[in-house]
Scaffold this motif. Structure first.
Motif, PDB file in Angstrom:
ATOM      1  N   LYS A 132       5.186  10.901  -4.875  1.00 31.48           N
ATOM      2  CA  LYS A 132       6.525  11.182  -4.332  1.00 31.48           C
ATOM      3  C   LYS A 132       6.596  11.109  -2.804  1.00 31.48           C
ATOM      4  CE  LYS A 132       9.259  12.488  -7.943  1.00 31.48           C
ATOM      5  NZ  LYS A 132       8.384  12.622  -9.058  1.00 31.48           N
ATOM      6  N   ALA A 133       5.520  11.566  -2.159  1.00 35.15           N
ATOM      7  CA  ALA A 133       5.561  11.663  -0.697  1.00 35.15           C
ATOM      8  C   ALA A 133       5.946  10.327  -0.049  1.00 35.15           C
ATOM      9  CB  ALA A 133       4.212  12.125  -0.164  1.00 35.15           C
ATOM     10  N   TYR A 134       5.494   9.230  -0.663  1.00 28.32           N
ATOM     11  CA  TYR A 134       5.758   7.925  -0.065  1.00 28.32           C
ATOM     12  C   TYR A 134       7.219   7.489  -0.203  1.00 28.32           C
ATOM     13  CZ  TYR A 134       0.998   6.507   1.225  1.00 28.32           C
ATOM     14  OH  TYR A 134      -0.218   6.393   1.822  1.00 28.32           O
ATOM     15  N   GLY A 135       7.995   8.245  -1.020  1.00 21.94           N
ATOM     16  CA  GLY A 135       9.404   7.914  -1.168  1.00 21.94           C
ATOM     17  C   GLY A 135      10.100   7.855   0.182  1.00 21.94           C
TER      18      GLY A 135
ATOM     19  N   MET B 155       0.809  -1.214   0.000  1.00 23.80           N
ATOM     20  CA  MET B 155       0.000   0.000   0.000  1.00 23.80           C
ATOM     21  C   MET B 155       0.851   1.278   0.000  1.00 23.80           C
ATOM     22  SD  MET B 155      -3.324  -0.448  -0.213  1.00 23.80           S
ATOM     23  CE  MET B 155      -2.898  -1.502  -1.577  1.00 23.80           C
ATOM     24  N   VAL B 156       2.148   1.152   0.332  1.00 26.00           N
ATOM     25  CA  VAL B 156       3.032   2.308   0.136  1.00 26.00           C
ATOM     26  C   VAL B 156       3.889   2.134  -1.115  1.00 26.00           C
ATOM     27  CG1 VAL B 156       3.160   3.105   2.524  1.00 26.00           C
ATOM     28  CG2 VAL B 156       4.745   1.359   1.745  1.00 26.00           C
ATOM     29  N   VAL B 157       4.190   0.878  -1.426  1.00 28.68           N
ATOM     30  CA  VAL B 157       5.054   0.612  -2.581  1.00 28.68           C
ATOM     31  C   VAL B 157       4.319   0.984  -3.877  1.00 28.68           C
ATOM     32  CG1 VAL B 157       6.210  -1.219  -3.876  1.00 28.68           C
ATOM     33  CG2 VAL B 157       6.345  -1.174  -1.377  1.00 28.68           C
ATOM     34  N   LEU B 158       3.078   0.575  -3.959  1.00 29.23           N
ATOM     35  CA  LEU B 158       2.300   0.783  -5.189  1.00 29.23           C
ATOM     36  C   LEU B 158       2.123   2.268  -5.542  1.00 29.23           C
ATOM     37  CD1 LEU B 158      -0.710  -1.304  -6.324  1.00 29.23           C
ATOM     38  CD2 LEU B 158      -0.907   1.157  -6.351  1.00 29.23           C
ATOM     39  N   PRO B 159       1.638   3.108  -4.627  1.00 26.70           N
ATOM     40  CA  PRO B 159       1.455   4.519  -5.013  1.00 26.70           C
ATOM     41  C   PRO B 159       2.774   5.196  -5.379  1.00 26.70           C
ATOM     42  CG  PRO B 159       0.278   4.024  -2.983  1.00 26.70           C
ATOM     43  CD  PRO B 159       1.158   2.847  -3.272  1.00 26.70           C
ATOM     44  N   TYR B 160       3.846   4.798  -4.710  1.00 30.49           N
ATOM     45  CA  TYR B 160       5.136   5.461  -4.964  1.00 30.49           C
ATOM     46  C   TYR B 160       5.702   5.077  -6.326  1.00 30.49           C
ATOM     47  CZ  TYR B 160      10.079   6.684  -4.425  1.00 30.49           C
ATOM     48  OH  TYR B 160      11.344   7.169  -4.613  1.00 30.49           O
ATOM     49  N   TYR B 161       5.824   3.776  -6.564  1.00 28.54           N
ATOM     50  CA  TYR B 161       6.489   3.339  -7.790  1.00 28.54           C
ATOM     51  C   TYR B 161       5.573   3.347  -9.005  1.00 28.54           C
ATOM     52  CZ  TYR B 161      10.409   1.791  -4.904  1.00 28.54           C
ATOM     53  OH  TYR B 161      11.466   1.739  -4.053  1.00 28.54           O
ATOM     54  N   LEU B 162       4.288   3.089  -8.793  1.00 26.57           N
ATOM     55  CA  LEU B 162       3.384   2.954  -9.927  1.00 26.57           C
ATOM     56  C   LEU B 162       2.736   4.289 -10.294  1.00 26.57           C
ATOM     57  CD1 LEU B 162       3.157   0.270 -11.270  1.00 26.57           C
ATOM     58  CD2 LEU B 162       0.969  -0.129 -10.173  1.00 26.57           C
TER      59      LEU B 162
ATOM     60  N   GLU C  31       1.845  14.228   5.885  1.00 26.21           N
ATOM     61  CA  GLU C  31       1.062  13.888   4.696  1.00 26.21           C
ATOM     62  C   GLU C  31       1.056  12.365   4.476  1.00 26.21           C
ATOM     63  OE1 GLU C  31       2.537  15.518   0.982  1.00 26.21           O
ATOM     64  OE2 GLU C  31       1.185  14.179  -0.126  1.00 26.21           O
ATOM     65  N   GLN C  32       2.228  11.774   4.677  1.00 27.21           N
ATOM     66  CA  GLN C  32       2.365  10.331   4.476  1.00 27.21           C
ATOM     67  C   GLN C  32       1.436   9.565   5.417  1.00 27.21           C
ATOM     68  OE1 GLN C  32       4.656  12.553   4.434  1.00 27.21           O
ATOM     69  NE2 GLN C  32       6.240  12.083   2.923  1.00 27.21           N
ATOM     70  N   ILE C  33       1.454   9.986   6.663  1.00 24.51           N
ATOM     71  CA  ILE C  33       0.620   9.304   7.656  1.00 24.51           C
ATOM     72  C   ILE C  33      -0.864   9.484   7.321  1.00 24.51           C
ATOM     73  CG2 ILE C  33      -0.075   9.386  10.092  1.00 24.51           C
ATOM     74  CD1 ILE C  33       2.914   9.919  10.727  1.00 24.51           C
ATOM     75  N   GLN C  34      -1.223  10.692   6.880  1.00 21.45           N
ATOM     76  CA  GLN C  34      -2.624  10.947   6.537  1.00 21.45           C
ATOM     77  C   GLN C  34      -3.054  10.132   5.306  1.00 21.45           C
ATOM     78  OE1 GLN C  34      -5.194  12.583   8.085  1.00 21.45           O
ATOM     79  NE2 GLN C  34      -3.740  12.550   9.782  1.00 21.45           N
ATOM     80  N   SER C  35      -2.166  10.001   4.343  1.00 24.51           N
ATOM     81  CA  SER C  35      -2.512   9.196   3.163  1.00 24.51           C
ATOM     82  C   SER C  35      -2.711   7.734   3.550  1.00 24.51           C
ATOM     83  CB  SER C  35      -1.400   9.286   2.118  1.00 24.51           C
ATOM     84  OG  SER C  35      -1.289  10.608   1.656  1.00 24.51           O
TER      85      SER C  35
END
Lengths: 385, 261
Positions: free
Chosen positions: A79-82, A68-75, A231-235
């Motif tokens: 950027k925030a999840y980086g 759930m963090v890998v997918l939004p970042y790489y796909l 932001e990361q935590i909220q997402s």
């Protein structure tokens, strides 16, 4: 990077020593189990899988939740999840290590475990489970380590990692799908015999995994010089809100099908879990607690005010972890075996030695996670100082 | 193919043979669908079938006392531990239950009293389409060339997936060492160790030397045994003449144990 894990303050080392103590105790009890057999657990002829396999199932979910963090970042290039993908990947590694250990401690003849490889059996779902779990562990080790190393050296990660990263995304889904298939293809086990079991497992995984990640992020922010970011935590919290809602919705779909069709094979297991059957109802208070906890989790994460407030978000994550753990860790496995194929009710409860070994496995997972996070946070602190 | 541990059957077979027959050792040809490396020791009188099946005439087994010698015969020759006090750790190959529990999907509220009060024998159904074989990750449980679902106690890793897969509750797990609970050890059949699954094997070791399964022999004609696909076999004759039922037929596993009620 391992040197980062051997530099720590007294709290860090104190925590490591505590974990080693629990691991030692768990290992001692496991030696007893090796000597006597699985008879030291509460499992029986009727409930032939218990606490070990239940916790295994739960942790496969936690591992899958990392996606759930890998997918939004790489796909989606979010950027925030980086900043936190590494935390998701390392959480997955620790979880998979625990999964594999839970399988090992559940085997009647662990020294024969390699028979699964020596006599590969493609008609057995367990064969595929072994492949996907070990594959996912490998992928996350390679990806996590190399991406972190690149970050430490201030360079972009190597190009050959890209395909592995893309593969890791559906692979994360596969680990929990295949784990669900262990259960949902069995004739005569009507509680599991449902096509929605894999989706339900994934929904609960995408709630539990990110919830744990939020708690870990909040902990890291509080006690280290690295801030995973608001932001990361909220997402992540929004992901949790959707996933836990879908999980409860899927469960209600099961309840509808069972009770509207009114087919006894399908209703008895739910009755056993939620109101008791033939005077047996050990899990009834647990299951209702699980439902209340998950409902509370929905209210707290869906409501903007409580989601945005990190204190109430923390409570939300905690109740969701607990609620989904009871659902999978206690109800899912026992509920499928009780009543048994002869419609006899023989209940199951884990014994103290069983719980001790389980805690030992969790302590190993916590130790792996501690060491990995120590390195990740160390690199992040270096990079941001 | 060189797995000598798979020879337990062979040893059991040879022991049972005595001097009159010699085992056929070249049975490697038994096809790939069965467990790899598996071969049955066959004597000259070995009985074979496409699918062994059993017909239990429950009309001839009206009381628990009538079942006792049958169950005992099985327990005795297969070294089944019978004195385990903890019910969780029980080992059962053939046992007795009520109609409602045996035929969960065929029990109406108002039942013929004679049938309702009759004890029923339960055992492994040696399904033609066995879910346990499908589930096993090591082929420790497999179907042999006679349609018998077999267990290799030496390959079983004790994952108990087969127990979850069996819709008949026919499998037992050795939660502890069974040997102290065997009253009198039969040297012609292996004992088991802790941590492996076991169940009824339709007396494959007896069929290999031309004998009937022990329960059939002890039943005084109440249980018949034969090839389901031989239209002249005793079981087919019985199926032709009697109305029979099987357990959980709707699951599609095709149980090979038939009950005349």
């Amino acid at each position: 990077m391992l040197e980062l894990a051997v530099k720590g303050n007294k709290w860090y080392w104190g925590w490591v020593v505590v974990l080693l103590g629990i691991i030692g105790a768990g290992f001692g009890i496991y030696m007893m189990q090796l000597k006597f057999g699985l008879g030291i657990t509460g499992m029986s002829r009727d409930v032939s899988w218990g606490f070990y396999i239940a916790n295994f199932t739960y942790l496969v979910g936690v591992a899958a939740g990392g996606v759930m963090v890998v997918l939004p970042y790489y796909l989606h290039n979010y950027k925030a999840y980086g900043k936190i993908t590494i935390l998701g990947e390392f959480l997955a590694i620790a979880s998979i290590v625990m999964c594999l250990l839970f399988i090992m401690v559940d085997l009647g003849q662990p020294m024969r475990a390699l028979n699964v490889l020596i006599y590969p059996t493609p008609n057995s779902v367990l064969f595929y489970d072994a492949i996907v779990l070990n594959g996912y562990l490998f992928l996350n080790l390679v990806i996590g380590w190399n991406v972190l190393e690149a970050e430490r050296n201030g360079v972009h990660y190597q190009g050959w990692l890209k395909p592995l990263i893309y593969i890791s995304i559906p692979w994360a889904v596969s680990i929990h799908t295949v784990t669900a298939y262990l259960y949902c293809g069995l004739p005569g086990r009507h509680f599991w015999l449902t096509a929605i079991l894999a989706p339900r497992f994934l929904a609960s995984a995408f709630a539990a995994g990110p919830s744990l990640l939020i708690l870990l992020c909040l902990f890291i922010r509080r006690f280290t010089n690295f801030d995973p970011g608001r932001e990361q935590i909220q997402s992540l919290a929004k992901t949790v809100a959707y996933a836990i809602s879908i999980n409860v919705f899927f469960f209600l779909c099961e309840v509808f099908v069972a009770f509207y069709s009114n087919i006894p094979g399908h209703t008895t297991h739910l009755k056993y879990l939620f109101v008791g059957l033939h005077g047996h109802g050990a899990l009834v208070p647990w299951m209702w607690a699980s439902m209340i906890l998950m409902a509370a989790g929905i209210v707290l994460t869906v409501t903007p005010a409580t989601r945005k407030n990190e204190s109430s978000l923390m409570i939300a994550c905690f109740v969701i972890i607990l609620g989904t753990w009871i659902d999978k860790g206690l109800g899912m496995i026992s509920g499928g075996f009780v009543p048994n194929p002869m419609h006899e009710v023989n209940e199951y409860a884990p014994t103290m030695p069983e719980i001790g070994i389980t805690l030992g496995v969790y302590a190993i997972g916590a130790l792996v996670l501690t060491v990995l996070y120590k390195m990740a946070v160390g690199v992040k602190e270096e990079a941001h100082s | 193919m060189k797995n000598s541990r798979r020879r337990f059957l062979q040893i059991a077979g040879v022991s049972a043979l005595g001097l009159g027959a010699k085992p056929v050792l070249n049975a490697f040809a038994s096809g790939g669908a069965e467990g790899p490396g598996y071969h049955v020791a066959k004597g000259e009188d070995a009985r074979s079938a496409k699918q062994w099946a059993m017909v239990i005439d429950t009309r001839k087994l009206q009381t628990a006392e009538a079942l006792e010698p049958i169950i005992e015969a099985c327990n005795k020759i297969h070294n089944i531990p019978t004195g385990i006090e903890n019910k969780n750790h029980e080992i059962k190959w053939i046992w007795e239950t009520h109609y409602h529990n045996a035929f969960t999907d065929k029990a109406s509220s108002f039942l013929d009293e004679a049938v309702e009060n009759r004890p029923f024998l339960l055992l492994c159904n040696h399904c033609e389409n066995p879910p346990c074989v499908r589930a096993c990750p090591t082929k420790a449980t497999f179907k042999n060339e006679n349609g018998i679902v077999m267990m290799d106690f030496h390959r079983c890793i004790g994952c108990r997936f087969c127990m979850a897969a069996c819709p008949f509750g026919a499998r037992s797990f050795n939660f502890r060492d069974p040997r102290p609970f065997i009253k009198e050890t039969n040297k012609e059949f292996p004992t088991r160790m802790k941590g492996v699954v076991e169940k009824c094997n339709f007396c494959a070791e007896r069929l290999a030397v031309g004998k009937q399964p022990a329960c059939v022999e002890a039943s005084n004609g109440a249980i018949a045994f034969g090839d389901l696909y031989d239209e002249h076999s005793e079981v087919r004759e019985l199926l032709k003449e009697n109305y029979t039922i099987r357990r959980k037929q709707t699951l599609g596993t095709e149980p090979a144990v038939y009950y005349i009620v």
